[in-house]
Design a protein around this motif. Structure first.
Motif, PDB file in Angstrom:
ATOM      1  N   LEU A   1      13.082  -2.447  14.953  1.00  0.00           N
ATOM      2  CA  LEU A   1      12.933  -2.224  13.515  1.00  0.00           C
ATOM      3  C   LEU A   1      11.583  -1.588  13.183  1.00  0.00           C
ATOM      4  N   ALA A   2      10.542  -1.995  13.900  1.00  0.00           N
ATOM      5  CA  ALA A   2       9.221  -1.386  13.700  1.00  0.00           C
ATOM      6  C   ALA A   2       9.268   0.091  14.081  1.00  0.00           C
ATOM      7  N   TYR A   3       9.929   0.373  15.198  1.00  0.00           N
ATOM      8  CA  TYR A   3      10.049   1.774  15.627  1.00  0.00           C
ATOM      9  C   TYR A   3      10.759   2.602  14.557  1.00  0.00           C
ATOM     10  N   ASN A   4      11.847   2.065  14.028  1.00  0.00           N
ATOM     11  CA  ASN A   4      12.615   2.794  13.019  1.00  0.00           C
ATOM     12  C   ASN A   4      11.764   3.085  11.780  1.00  0.00           C
ATOM     13  N   ALA A   5      11.086   2.082  11.264  1.00  0.00           N
ATOM     14  CA  ALA A   5      10.247   2.276  10.073  1.00  0.00           C
ATOM     15  C   ALA A   5       9.104   3.250  10.372  1.00  0.00           C
ATOM     16  N   ALA A   6       8.472   3.084  11.531  1.00  0.00           N
ATOM     17  CA  ALA A   6       7.356   3.960  11.896  1.00  0.00           C
ATOM     18  C   ALA A   6       7.822   5.400  12.115  1.00  0.00           C
TER      19      ALA A   6
ATOM     20  N   VAL B   1       3.163  10.888  -3.249  1.00  0.00           N
ATOM     21  CA  VAL B   1       3.852  11.532  -2.133  1.00  0.00           C
ATOM     22  C   VAL B   1       5.200  12.105  -2.583  1.00  0.00           C
ATOM     23  N   GLU B   2       5.829  11.484  -3.589  1.00  0.00           N
ATOM     24  CA  GLU B   2       7.107  12.004  -4.101  1.00  0.00           C
ATOM     25  C   GLU B   2       6.982  13.429  -4.636  1.00  0.00           C
ATOM     26  N   LYS B   3       5.787  13.850  -4.973  1.00  0.00           N
ATOM     27  CA  LYS B   3       5.572  15.219  -5.462  1.00  0.00           C
ATOM     28  C   LYS B   3       5.652  16.224  -4.316  1.00  0.00           C
ATOM     29  N   VAL B   4       5.594  15.722  -3.075  1.00  0.00           N
ATOM     30  CA  VAL B   4       5.535  16.604  -1.923  1.00  0.00           C
ATOM     31  C   VAL B   4       6.796  16.532  -1.061  1.00  0.00           C
ATOM     32  N   VAL B   5       7.394  15.373  -0.940  1.00  0.00           N
ATOM     33  CA  VAL B   5       8.572  15.216  -0.068  1.00  0.00           C
ATOM     34  C   VAL B   5       9.766  14.694  -0.859  1.00  0.00           C
ATOM     35  N   ARG B   6      10.923  14.785  -0.231  1.00  0.00           N
ATOM     36  CA  ARG B   6      12.152  14.335  -0.879  1.00  0.00           C
ATOM     37  C   ARG B   6      12.138  12.825  -1.095  1.00  0.00           C
ATOM     38  N   GLU B   7      12.617  12.403  -2.245  1.00  0.00           N
ATOM     39  CA  GLU B   7      12.672  10.984  -2.579  1.00  0.00           C
ATOM     40  C   GLU B   7      13.584  10.232  -1.613  1.00  0.00           C
ATOM     41  N   ALA B   8      14.653  10.867  -1.157  1.00  0.00           N
ATOM     42  CA  ALA B   8      15.584  10.217  -0.227  1.00  0.00           C
ATOM     43  C   ALA B   8      14.889   9.850   1.085  1.00  0.00           C
ATOM     44  N   SER B   9      13.986  10.685   1.536  1.00  0.00           N
ATOM     45  CA  SER B   9      13.245  10.396   2.769  1.00  0.00           C
ATOM     46  C   SER B   9      12.298   9.212   2.572  1.00  0.00           C
ATOM     47  N   ILE B  10      11.662   9.171   1.419  1.00  0.00           N
ATOM     48  CA  ILE B  10      10.769   8.051   1.117  1.00  0.00           C
ATOM     49  C   ILE B  10      11.570   6.755   1.035  1.00  0.00           C
TER      50      ILE B  10
ATOM     51  N   HIS C   1      12.520   5.432   4.463  1.00  0.00           N
ATOM     52  CA  HIS C   1      11.363   4.785   5.087  1.00  0.00           C
ATOM     53  C   HIS C   1      11.111   3.419   4.451  1.00  0.00           C
ATOM     54  N   GLU C   2      11.207   3.367   3.140  1.00  0.00           N
ATOM     55  CA  GLU C   2      10.990   2.116   2.419  1.00  0.00           C
ATOM     56  C   GLU C   2      12.049   1.078   2.791  1.00  0.00           C
ATOM     57  N   ASP C   3      13.301   1.494   2.892  1.00  0.00           N
ATOM     58  CA  ASP C   3      14.373   0.569   3.279  1.00  0.00           C
ATOM     59  C   ASP C   3      14.154   0.029   4.686  1.00  0.00           C
ATOM     60  N   ALA C   4      13.725   0.899   5.597  1.00  0.00           N
ATOM     61  CA  ALA C   4      13.445   0.462   6.968  1.00  0.00           C
ATOM     62  C   ALA C   4      12.281  -0.530   6.989  1.00  0.00           C
ATOM     63  N   ALA C   5      11.281  -0.280   6.163  1.00  0.00           N
ATOM     64  CA  ALA C   5      10.127  -1.187   6.092  1.00  0.00           C
ATOM     65  C   ALA C   5      10.519  -2.533   5.495  1.00  0.00           C
ATOM     66  N   LYS C   6      11.368  -2.515   4.488  1.00  0.00           N
ATOM     67  CA  LYS C   6      11.829  -3.765   3.876  1.00  0.00           C
ATOM     68  C   LYS C   6      12.618  -4.600   4.883  1.00  0.00           C
ATOM     69  N   LEU C   7      13.479  -3.953   5.650  1.00  0.00           N
ATOM     70  CA  LEU C   7      14.251  -4.674   6.667  1.00  0.00           C
ATOM     71  C   LEU C   7      13.321  -5.265   7.721  1.00  0.00           C
TER      72      LEU C   7
ATOM     73  N   THR D   1       0.837  -1.199   0.000  1.00  0.00           N
ATOM     74  CA  THR D   1       0.000   0.000   0.000  1.00  0.00           C
ATOM     75  C   THR D   1       0.874   1.252   0.000  1.00  0.00           C
ATOM     76  N   GLY D   2       2.017   1.192   0.659  1.00  0.00           N
ATOM     77  CA  GLY D   2       2.954   2.315   0.632  1.00  0.00           C
ATOM     78  C   GLY D   2       3.514   2.557  -0.757  1.00  0.00           C
ATOM     79  N   GLU D   3       3.810   1.483  -1.459  1.00  0.00           N
ATOM     80  CA  GLU D   3       4.300   1.610  -2.839  1.00  0.00           C
ATOM     81  C   GLU D   3       3.246   2.261  -3.729  1.00  0.00           C
ATOM     82  N   GLY D   4       1.984   1.973  -3.432  1.00  0.00           N
ATOM     83  CA  GLY D   4       0.904   2.579  -4.200  1.00  0.00           C
ATOM     84  C   GLY D   4       0.803   4.082  -3.980  1.00  0.00           C
ATOM     85  N   ASP D   5       1.197   4.545  -2.807  1.00  0.00           N
ATOM     86  CA  ASP D   5       1.138   5.969  -2.481  1.00  0.00           C
ATOM     87  C   ASP D   5       2.411   6.722  -2.881  1.00  0.00           C
ATOM     88  N   GLU D   6       3.461   5.984  -3.168  1.00  0.00           N
ATOM     89  CA  GLU D   6       4.782   6.593  -3.351  1.00  0.00           C
ATOM     90  C   GLU D   6       4.826   7.674  -4.431  1.00  0.00           C
TER      91      GLU D   6
END
Length: 166
Positions: free
Chosen positions: A126-131, A67-76, A79-85, A59-64
């Protein structure tokens, strides 16, 4: 409205809940209050956590893109890397949690259960980091504005990107 913010809370909550339930089940099992087969409850919860993490990522990938139009891609990406881990380790802990169900020796079952509890405690971090990274996207970088009025999102994009150049 995006589905990701609603879905993502489920695996995060389970990340906190699973070690508590696992510790309780292991303690009750060691004291003879519950049979060893009760450990299947822990495995089931861990499976729901792992699958829920995959759903949250999808669902996050669907929003990406929006959201990339609003925030920096590096920040996304952070977050995505933390979620994958979190998701990858979640499946690793699932395998470890299932191992006691396959063993014949009670002492080995309990040792494996203890190891899976340690793994599930690592998942809390890891959940804390991603969240936390997701929260930064929403509250510090304004990712939620991608779903407000079109003018607001465009204005925020220009402001955010201009501020990053300083």
């Amino acid at each position: 409205m995006p589905l990701h913010p609603a879905v993502v809370h489920f695996p995060v909550a389970l990340a906190v809940l699973v070690p508590l339930v696992a510790l309780g089940v292991l303690l009750a099992w060691r004291r003879g209050w519950l049979p060893a087969r009760t450990w299947v409850v822990v495995v089931a919860l861990q499976a729901v956590l792992a699958v829920g993490a995959v759903v949250a990522m999808k669902t996050g990938e669907g929003d990406e893109e929006r959201v990339e139009k609003v925030v920096r891609e590096a920040s996304i990406e952070a977050h995505e890397d933390a979620a994958k881990l979190f998701t990858l380790v979640g499946f690793g802990v699932l395998v470890l949690a299932a191992a006691p169900l396959l063993s014949k020796r009670d002492s080995l079952k309990q040792a494996l259960a203890g190891a899976s509890i340690v793994g599930s405690l690592g998942l809390v971090g890891l959940a804390y980091n991603a969240a936390h990274r997701g929260g930064q996207l929403v509250y510090a970088e304004g990712a939620g504005s991608a779903y407000t009025t079109p003018g607001t999102a465009e204005t925020k994009t220009a402001t955010t990107r201009d501020d990053d150049d300083d």
